[in-house]
Design a protein around this motif. Structure first.
Motif, PDB file in Angstrom:
ATOM      1  N   LEU A 260       1.199  -0.586   0.023  1.00 41.81           N
ATOM      2  CA  LEU A 260      -0.001   0.187   0.246  1.00 41.81           C
ATOM      3  C   LEU A 260       1.314   1.482   0.521  1.00 41.81           C
ATOM      4  CD1 LEU A 260      -2.964  -1.202   2.838  1.00 41.81           C
ATOM      5  CD2 LEU A 260      -2.538  -0.783   0.244  1.00 41.81           C
ATOM      6  N   LYS A 261       0.069   2.221  -0.646  1.00 38.93           N
ATOM      7  CA  LYS A 261       0.665   3.916  -0.236  1.00 38.93           C
ATOM      8  C   LYS A 261       0.578   4.736   0.600  1.00 38.93           C
ATOM      9  CE  LYS A 261       2.785   2.641  -4.449  1.00 38.93           C
ATOM     10  NZ  LYS A 261       4.614   2.323  -4.805  1.00 38.93           N
ATOM     11  N   GLY A 262       1.880   5.375   0.968  1.00 43.05           N
ATOM     12  CA  GLY A 262       1.539   5.768   2.556  1.00 43.05           C
ATOM     13  C   GLY A 262       0.900   7.547   2.385  1.00 43.05           C
ATOM     14  N   GLU A 263       0.102   7.402   1.185  1.00 43.17           N
ATOM     15  CA  GLU A 263      -0.431   8.839   0.830  1.00 43.17           C
ATOM     16  C   GLU A 263      -1.724   8.760   0.838  1.00 43.17           C
ATOM     17  OE1 GLU A 263       0.962   7.805  -3.188  1.00 43.17           O
ATOM     18  OE2 GLU A 263       2.050   7.179  -0.644  1.00 43.17           O
ATOM     19  N   HIS A 264      -2.494   7.849   0.904  1.00 48.16           N
ATOM     20  CA  HIS A 264      -3.917   7.425   0.944  1.00 48.16           C
ATOM     21  C   HIS A 264      -4.413   6.418   2.351  1.00 48.16           C
ATOM     22  CE1 HIS A 264      -4.235   9.232  -2.768  1.00 48.16           C
ATOM     23  NE2 HIS A 264      -3.187   8.919  -2.415  1.00 48.16           N
ATOM     24  N   LEU A 265      -3.374   6.145   3.402  1.00 44.01           N
ATOM     25  CA  LEU A 265      -3.100   5.679   4.368  1.00 44.01           C
ATOM     26  C   LEU A 265      -5.099   5.492   4.823  1.00 44.01           C
ATOM     27  CD1 LEU A 265       0.174   6.151   6.648  1.00 44.01           C
ATOM     28  CD2 LEU A 265      -1.272   3.624   4.942  1.00 44.01           C
ATOM     29  N   LEU A 266      -5.707   6.596   5.409  1.00 46.53           N
ATOM     30  CA  LEU A 266      -6.921   6.754   5.634  1.00 46.53           C
ATOM     31  C   LEU A 266      -8.278   5.699   5.066  1.00 46.53           C
ATOM     32  CD1 LEU A 266      -7.184   9.655   8.299  1.00 46.53           C
ATOM     33  CD2 LEU A 266      -7.133   7.525   8.929  1.00 46.53           C
ATOM     34  N   THR A 267      -8.095   6.529   3.983  1.00 48.58           N
ATOM     35  CA  THR A 267      -9.012   6.142   2.647  1.00 48.58           C
ATOM     36  C   THR A 267      -9.184   4.527   2.486  1.00 48.58           C
ATOM     37  OG1 THR A 267      -8.496   8.161   1.226  1.00 48.58           O
ATOM     38  CG2 THR A 267      -9.143   5.950  -0.194  1.00 48.58           C
ATOM     39  N   TYR A 268      -7.847   3.613   2.753  1.00 49.23           N
ATOM     40  CA  TYR A 268      -7.471   2.672   2.586  1.00 49.23           C
ATOM     41  C   TYR A 268      -7.961   1.781   3.820  1.00 49.23           C
ATOM     42  CZ  TYR A 268      -3.871   2.878  -1.346  1.00 49.23           C
ATOM     43  OH  TYR A 268      -3.220   3.587  -1.903  1.00 49.23           O
ATOM     44  N   ALA A 269      -7.645   2.806   5.087  1.00 47.42           N
ATOM     45  CA  ALA A 269      -8.286   2.701   5.773  1.00 47.42           C
ATOM     46  C   ALA A 269     -10.163   2.061   6.530  1.00 47.42           C
ATOM     47  CB  ALA A 269      -7.790   2.930   7.547  1.00 47.42           C
ATOM     48  N   PHE A 270     -10.508   2.671   5.309  1.00 46.63           N
ATOM     49  CA  PHE A 270     -12.118   3.262   5.497  1.00 46.63           C
ATOM     50  C   PHE A 270     -12.936   1.636   4.943  1.00 46.63           C
ATOM     51  CE2 PHE A 270     -11.395   7.527   6.202  1.00 46.63           C
ATOM     52  CZ  PHE A 270     -10.981   7.590   7.775  1.00 46.63           C
ATOM     53  N   LEU A 271     -11.896   1.381   3.571  1.00 46.77           N
ATOM     54  CA  LEU A 271     -12.710   0.285   2.142  1.00 46.77           C
ATOM     55  C   LEU A 271     -12.066  -1.154   3.513  1.00 46.77           C
ATOM     56  CD1 LEU A 271     -13.286  -0.851   0.156  1.00 46.77           C
ATOM     57  CD2 LEU A 271     -11.032  -0.228  -0.946  1.00 46.77           C
ATOM     58  N   LEU A 272     -11.155  -0.996   3.681  1.00 45.44           N
ATOM     59  CA  LEU A 272     -10.696  -2.013   4.640  1.00 45.44           C
ATOM     60  C   LEU A 272     -12.188  -2.004   5.667  1.00 45.44           C
ATOM     61  CD1 LEU A 272      -6.689  -2.007   3.849  1.00 45.44           C
ATOM     62  CD2 LEU A 272      -8.172  -3.792   3.412  1.00 45.44           C
ATOM     63  N   LEU A 273     -12.183  -1.214   6.773  1.00 47.24           N
ATOM     64  CA  LEU A 273     -13.200  -1.507   7.372  1.00 47.24           C
ATOM     65  C   LEU A 273     -15.058  -1.680   6.880  1.00 47.24           C
ATOM     66  CD1 LEU A 273     -14.071  -0.846  10.988  1.00 47.24           C
ATOM     67  CD2 LEU A 273     -14.339   1.311   9.810  1.00 47.24           C
ATOM     68  N   PHE A 274     -14.982  -1.650   5.788  1.00 48.69           N
ATOM     69  CA  PHE A 274     -15.879  -1.677   5.393  1.00 48.69           C
ATOM     70  C   PHE A 274     -16.115  -3.372   4.765  1.00 48.69           C
ATOM     71  CE2 PHE A 274     -18.861  -2.781   1.728  1.00 48.69           C
ATOM     72  CZ  PHE A 274     -20.691  -1.987   2.270  1.00 48.69           C
ATOM     73  N   MET A 275     -14.900  -3.863   3.796  1.00 42.69           N
ATOM     74  CA  MET A 275     -14.914  -4.960   3.920  1.00 42.69           C
ATOM     75  C   MET A 275     -15.020  -5.964   5.142  1.00 42.69           C
ATOM     76  SD  MET A 275     -12.247  -4.680   0.454  1.00 42.69           S
ATOM     77  CE  MET A 275     -12.380  -6.681   0.518  1.00 42.69           C
ATOM     78  N   GLU A 276     -14.408  -5.686   6.115  1.00 45.42           N
ATOM     79  CA  GLU A 276     -13.713  -6.924   7.507  1.00 45.42           C
ATOM     80  C   GLU A 276     -15.699  -6.774   8.314  1.00 45.42           C
ATOM     81  OE1 GLU A 276     -11.985  -6.797  11.521  1.00 45.42           O
ATOM     82  OE2 GLU A 276     -11.889  -5.191  10.690  1.00 45.42           O
ATOM     83  N   GLY A 277     -16.547  -5.574   7.899  1.00 43.81           N
ATOM     84  CA  GLY A 277     -17.848  -5.768   8.539  1.00 43.81           C
ATOM     85  C   GLY A 277     -18.557  -6.619   7.301  1.00 43.81           C
ATOM     86  N   ALA A 278     -18.635  -6.265   5.951  1.00 41.14           N
ATOM     87  CA  ALA A 278     -19.632  -7.047   5.620  1.00 41.14           C
ATOM     88  C   ALA A 278     -18.421  -8.717   5.290  1.00 41.14           C
ATOM     89  CB  ALA A 278     -18.698  -6.901   4.028  1.00 41.14           C
ATOM     90  N   GLY A 279     -17.232  -9.384   5.820  1.00 43.48           N
ATOM     91  CA  GLY A 279     -17.261 -10.285   6.008  1.00 43.48           C
ATOM     92  C   GLY A 279     -17.845 -11.092   7.644  1.00 43.48           C
ATOM     93  N   GLN A 280     -17.702 -10.443   8.826  1.00 39.52           N
ATOM     94  CA  GLN A 280     -17.964 -10.618   9.726  1.00 39.52           C
ATOM     95  C   GLN A 280     -19.791 -10.588   9.660  1.00 39.52           C
ATOM     96  OE1 GLN A 280     -16.845  -8.261  13.876  1.00 39.52           O
ATOM     97  NE2 GLN A 280     -14.959  -7.932  12.781  1.00 39.52           N
ATOM     98  N   SER A 281     -20.487 -10.166   8.956  1.00 37.15           N
ATOM     99  CA  SER A 281     -21.537 -10.333   8.752  1.00 37.15           C
ATOM    100  C   SER A 281     -21.813 -11.853   7.620  1.00 37.15           C
ATOM    101  CB  SER A 281     -22.554  -9.091   7.701  1.00 37.15           C
ATOM    102  OG  SER A 281     -22.382  -8.023   8.618  1.00 37.15           O
ATOM    103  N   ALA A 282     -21.357 -11.392   6.686  1.00 40.54           N
ATOM    104  CA  ALA A 282     -21.511 -12.919   6.035  1.00 40.54           C
ATOM    105  C   ALA A 282     -21.693 -14.489   6.915  1.00 40.54           C
ATOM    106  CB  ALA A 282     -20.594 -12.986   5.121  1.00 40.54           C
ATOM    107  N   ALA A 283     -20.242 -13.810   7.221  1.00 40.95           N
ATOM    108  CA  ALA A 283     -20.036 -14.921   8.486  1.00 40.95           C
ATOM    109  C   ALA A 283     -20.801 -15.397   9.359  1.00 40.95           C
ATOM    110  CB  ALA A 283     -18.515 -15.208   9.416  1.00 40.95           C
TER     111      ALA A 283
END
Length: 397
Positions: A260-283
């Motif tokens: 990952l590139k360092g200049e967009h860390l928070l944007t990556y974080a929000f996307l990953l948080l959404f994906m993690e939540g979707a994974g937990q709901s799917a589980a």
């Protein structure tokens, strides 16, 4: 990172973490055997969270003033006799020893973690922080696999006494690993020249991310046992396999963060948080155990990357000399949040279906990620329109 001083922290973290997991499995099993009370186990887990409320901020302030290396070594050595105290538990009358020992060991962990994170921020150059935090997630994966699963096997085959001895030995081993580490600040910062840390802008978004993640993980942590034992009737084997899936996902997540590139860390974080939540709901909706294990792997794979990204952003944004104070408060807030949500989730499970509770945990992450991203973009746009370069730099992700 082969010859980097961080390697001493990494090895000490593995030894320390695996030993602690060994002991935790054995202690909770022994407590259940002696009391036959699930409430006693719940109380023991709840007590582990309380020390974070006071000790983590205190440890953070000390870390900014004293030798971080000495604080880490001293914390390990002070925990050693309490790890051995579990050997003296023989009957239900001795249960108080278990509770006292667990509180002290949890207090040591609450003290240890913010000091450790502040030391990483001190000894690692900013350009390497994302890679190092990726390795930290891999470390958690190794601890989950090597500690939880192996600890259960050791306790089952040889009894809890060996697990307690290994835990005590792990504290001594971790302290020895830290001895070669040089506790020396990279730059000299005085109070007059140091920039004042402010809990707003990008840091505010990062902390909000961690609190949302803690709420989501509070539900998820409780559901691990529910999924393995109650929904699929696999008992300790099911719980162990799910922990193994989580550990494997965390270990692999390192390969994502390093790209990952360092200049967009928070944007990556929000996307990953959404994906993690979707994974937990799917589980929560899986009807096949292999599919559930695969969902757990995905959740920890994404969650590990998200955790590394946000920790890296905070480390890069925190002025030298204030790392301990910042991580002390964050460790306190997030761990207390996890404990409170675990308690609330336990109450909800008695009134609602387990799958609904598990689904709601993932929903917290998905909604939180969307709200944070929209607010983040609005703040960036507002700062840009105002023409305030300083404001833009404070929230850049």
């Amino acid at each position: 990172m082969k010859n980097h001083p961080y390697r001493y922290l990494f090895y000490a973290g593995i030894v320390n973490g695996v030993g602690d997991r060994f002991s935790q499995v054995a202690v909770l099993t022994l407590l259940l055997q002696l009391t036959g009370s699930g409430m006693a186990v719940g109380a023991a887990l709840g007590l582990r969270v309380l020390p974070y409320l006071l000790l983590s901020p205190f440890a953070g302030r000390l870390a900014d003033r004293w030798s971080k290396k000495r604080l880490l070594i001293l914390t390990d050595l002070c925990r050693l006799p309490f790890a051995l105290s579990f050997l003296f538990v023989r009957s239900e009358a001795d249960v108080w020893i278990l509770f006292v020992g667990m509180v002290v060991l949890a207090s040591g962990e609450a003290f240890y973690q913010p000091v450790r994170k502040s030391m990483i921020a001190q000894i690692v150059e900013k350009k390497d922080i994302l890679e190092v935090n990726g390795r930290e997630q891999a470390l958690l994966g190794i601890v989950l696999i090597g500690g939880s699963i192996t600890g259960g096997i050791v306790s089952y085959l040889f009894g809890g006494s060996l697990a307690f001895l290994l835990n005590a030995a792990s504290f001594l081993g971790a302290a020895l690993f830290l001895l070669p580490l040089k506790d020396k600040r990279k730059v000299s910062v005085t109070k007059a020249s140091a920039p004042k840390f402010r809990w707003k802008g990008g840091i505010g978004f990062a902390v909000a991310f961690l609190l949302i993640g803690a709420a989501m993980d509070g539900v998820f942590n409780l559901m691990i046992t529910v999924y393995g034992e109650r929904l699929f009737n696999l008992g300790e084997l099911g719980v162990g396999l799910l922990y193994g899936s989580l550990g494997a996902g965390m270990m692999i997540s390192f390969h994502v963060t390093r790209r990952l590139k360092g200049e967009h860390l928070l944007t990556y974080a929000f996307l990953l948080l959404f994906m993690e939540g979707a994974g937990q709901s799917a589980a929560s909706q899986m009807t096949s155990f292999p599919l559930l294990a695969a969902a757990f792997f995905f959740v920890s794979f994404i969650g590990g990357a998200a955790g590394a990204v946000v920790d890296s952003y905070i480390m890069k944004s925190t002025p030298a000399g204030e790392e301990g104070r910042v991580f002390g408060r964050i460790e306190s807030w997030t761990n207390v949040q996890i404990g409170l949500v675990m308690f609330i989730s336990g109450v909800l499970i008695d009134h609602f279906h387990e799958r609904l509770v598990g689904f709601s945990g993932g929903l917290i992450g998905m909604i939180g990620a969307v709200v944070l991203y929209l607010l983040f973009q609005y703040k960036k746009k507002s700062a840009g329109e105002a023409g305030n370069g300083k404001g833009i730099s404070e929230i850049t992700g």
